[in-house]
Motif scaffolding. Structure first.
Motif: not given
Length: 183
Positions: A136-143
């Motif tokens: 979940h690359t995008k979620r990791n980056w957002i958090v």
């Protein structure tokens, strides 16, 4: 016969598309005063740090919201007892950024490197804290992004989003609409 291929709605957002959005759809900046070479440099820095394509324009959205792309912007007077600005520069960084990353907050390039370095340092921490899979690359980056700009919180910031993300999503939707209309 000349065949022109238009990018599909799911393809990678191009530099020109995101630059157009950043220049003409930033509430805090006047299009005629936007420094396009600076915005292009910020996009290159994003590539160097491996920002996912789904978050293309992350630095531009942050700079738009924080300073209207003004590297000399001053803010956060309300937090100062002496009424002097605490936040300075393109990303409205506080003094601790200078000490921690050995940068000049008014230098947009060094500030962008510090900003993304700080966010990428948060990635392993938020994966552990929030139990987010590497897939979940995008979620990791957002958090990591919200943790990087808002600071540590004991229970984590697993379900929070940075305010800049709203601007970025708006730009991405606008690009998809323009592509769908064939412009």
């Amino acid at each position: 016969m000349l065949l022109v291929l238009l990018p599909s709605a799911t393809s990678q957002i191009s530099d020109n598309e995101i630059l157009y959005e950043a220049k003409y759809n930033c509430r805090s900046a006047k299009p005629e005063r936007v420094n396009e070479p600076l915005l292009k440099s910020l996009l290159k820095i994003e590539k160097d740090y491996g920002v996912p394509g789904s978050l293309r324009g992350l630095l531009l959205a942050a700079a738009c919201q924080e300073s209207g792309y003004n590297p000399n912007a001053k803010g956060d007077h309300k937090f100062s007892k002496k009424r002097k600005p605490k936040a300075i520069g393109l990303f409205q960084m506080w003094r601790w950024w200078e000490k921690s990353y050995n940068i000049d907050r008014r230098d947009p390039i060094s500030a962008a490197h510090a900003y993304l370095t700080h966010i990428t340092r948060q990635l392993p921490k938020v994966r552990r804290k929030c139990k987010i899979s590497r897939r979940h690359t995008k979620r990791n980056w957002i958090v990591a992004w919200v943790t990087g700009i808002r600071g540590y919180k004991k229970e984590g910031r697993c379900n929070q989003r940075p305010k800049h993300l709203r601007t970025l999503k708006k730009w991405h939707r606008s690009i998809k609409r323009r592509r769908a209309n064939g412009r």
